[in-house]
Design a protein around this motif. Structure first.
Motif, short mmCIF file in Angstrom:
data_model
loop_
_atom_site.label_atom_id
_atom_site.label_comp_id
_atom_site.label_asym_id
_atom_site.label_seq_id
_atom_site.Cartn_x
_atom_site.Cartn_y
_atom_site.Cartn_z
N ARG A 151 21.92 0.83 -2.10
CA ARG A 151 22.56 -0.37 -1.99
C ARG A 151 22.36 -1.30 -0.63
NH1 ARG A 151 25.75 -1.94 -6.00
NH2 ARG A 151 26.29 -0.63 -7.40
N ASP A 152 21.98 -0.45 0.29
CA ASP A 152 21.60 -1.18 1.85
C ASP A 152 20.39 -0.66 2.54
OD1 ASP A 152 22.02 1.56 2.19
OD2 ASP A 152 23.25 1.52 3.84
N LYS A 153 19.52 -0.27 1.44
CA LYS A 153 18.05 0.11 2.07
C LYS A 153 17.21 0.34 1.02
CE LYS A 153 18.92 5.01 3.04
NZ LYS A 153 19.22 5.94 3.93
N GLY B 79 0.77 -1.25 0.04
CA GLY B 79 0.04 -0.12 -0.09
C GLY B 79 0.55 1.23 -0.07
N THR B 80 2.17 1.06 -0.18
CA THR B 80 2.93 2.28 -0.05
C THR B 80 4.04 2.18 -1.27
OG1 THR B 80 2.77 2.52 2.37
CG2 THR B 80 4.51 3.66 1.33
N ASP C 4 6.23 6.55 2.48
CA ASP C 4 5.97 6.97 3.78
C ASP C 4 6.72 7.18 5.04
OD1 ASP C 4 6.55 4.39 4.30
OD2 ASP C 4 4.74 3.83 5.21
N GLY C 5 8.36 7.13 4.28
CA GLY C 5 9.62 7.36 5.43
C GLY C 5 9.92 6.04 5.96
#
Length: 420
Positions: free
Chosen positions: A236-238, A228-229, A243-244
């Motif tokens: 490379r790591d996230k 839903g977002t 929505d933050g």
């Protein structure tokens, strides 16, 4: 010097192979061009990436397919130019080929929708993609096992359609059943699988019952759902959501959508949704005679104008239908609008679990669990190209799904420029 054929087929996927086979049986002189020497079974690529199947089970030599049809010639080359008016294609080695009819069935490539950082992800739409992903998966796990420092490992799959659901499920099963045995329970306990999509449900084109079952099953397997977002950015790591939310990522798989490839983009034909060509009901390209566009290169509709799915079974039927229309054209007959036989949808969710919606439209029979799983196995065995491929898959699946004994050996390592 140009080489002339009755029909030129660009692309050795479901649609291109079906068209060439049908025409070849009628004695038509056909040239099939593909950048790879093999036909790939795309629905099972995720099983190659997670070492459930080998490459030989999902890829078959194009020349082997047409071994008994000497009037069908296979050329392995990248198509760099298409002149639809002349029905001429040019390849990267400078050669050109001209036909009376032209079929563009050149497949698709990942559509990243301009998502920042998407270039670090691993799409899963070709054998090369699957091997690269499998190599990186092995590399991430070997590195973590050597370090043994308690660092958490996060596999993120973007896109909760069938490819994304099946990949996330396969990764979760690998973590739960394979890593404990092949590496150690300690390493398995540090691994986490995430599934991300901007829509609020998995398997969005399926029924509510199938969506709910698949979501529950994935959660039970340990897959963390982020639905839903939309994705805002990938590093490379996230993976950063709009929505933050930040999801740690050791490896990111892109299953977020497809678009037509560069052959279609360079054809000069007007492109519609997904960069595909909005074809006429008889599968011909608009505004030009003797040109057909099929499979993932085309937006196809039924007699009522409803969009047809981007499925292997639909592409296969379209290839056969286009070939029959070409034969009608050649023999002075009349082309017929494509009459797609809707066989439904299905997706593997995990060990002994799948969802299947069998049959046309509102009359679909809804299955889930072991019965749907058996239906999934049966359909995919039938669709696999070649007797050897069928035998190898049938020999591999029982061991994998009943005992979960699997050799975690990959044949290549990821290139350093693409390693997260």
């Amino acid at each position: 010097m140009d080489e002339n054929y009755e029909v030129i087929v660009v692309g050795g996927g479901f649609a291109g192979v079906a068209a060439a086979r049908t025409l070849g049986r009628k004695g038509v002189r056909v040239l099939l061009i593909d950048k790879n020497p093999y036909h790939q079974f795309q629905p099972l690529l995720y099983q190659v990436a997670t070492v459930q199947l080998g490459v030989s089970e999902v890829a078959r030599s194009l020349r082997d397919i047409f071994r008994g049809q000497p009037n069908v010639r296979v050329v392995v080359a990248e198509v760099t130019g298409v002149d639809v008016g002349a029905k001429r294609v040019t390849t990267s080695d400078g050669k050109s080929y001209e036909g009376r009819f032209l079929i563009l069935a050149s497949g698709a490539e990942a559509n990243f929708f301009n998502t920042p950082g998407a270039e670090v992800t691993y799409p899963l739409y070709s054998v090369d993609d699957a091997v690269s992903l499998g190599g990186t998966l092995s590399n991430v796990l070997e590195t973590a096992d050597r370090a043994d420092d308690g660092t958490e490992i996060h596999f993120v799959v973007i896109g909760a359609g069938p490819t994304g659901v099946e990949t996330a499920g396969a990764l979760a099963e690998t973590v739960k059943y394979v890593l404990s045995d092949y590496f150690s329970p300690r390493l398995a306990s540090r691994c986490h699988v995430h599934l991300v999509d901007m829509v609020p449900n998995v398997l969005n084109v399926f029924s509510d019952k199938s969506k709910e079952y698949a979501g529950r099953r994935l959660a039970a397997m340990g897959v963390q759902l982020h639905l839903g977002t939309p994705v805002a950015e990938i590093a490379r790591d996230k993976v950063l959501l709009k929505d933050g939310t930040e999801i740690p990522a050791s490896l990111v798989v892109w299953a977020g959508g497809l678009k037509a490839g560069p052959v279609v983009a360079g054809s000069g034909l007007p492109q519609g949704r997904g960069g595909r060509i909005d074809v006429n009901p008889d599968l011909t390209a608009p505004g030009v005679e003797g040109v057909y566009v099929l499979g993932d290169a085309a937006n196809m509709t039924d007699a009522k104008g409803n969009q047809l799915p981007q499925l292997g079974s639909c592409a296969l039927q379209a290839g056969t239908w286009a070939a029959k229309n070409i034969l009608a054209d050649r023999d002075g007959g009349h082309r017929a609008p494509f009459a797609y036989v809707d066989k439904g949808y299905m997706a593997m969710v995990g060990r002994g679990s799948a969802v299947a919606e069998v049959g046309p439209g509102p009359k679909r029979v809804l299955l889930n669990g072991p019965l749907a799983f058996l239906a999934w196995l049966g359909v995919h065995v039938v669709l696999l190209s070649g007797t050897l491929q069928k035998i190898r898959a049938v020999a591999t699946w029982p061991s994998d799904y009943i005992t979960h004994r699997r050799s975690f050996v990959v044949l290549s390592r990821p290139d350093s420029s693409h390693t997260p």
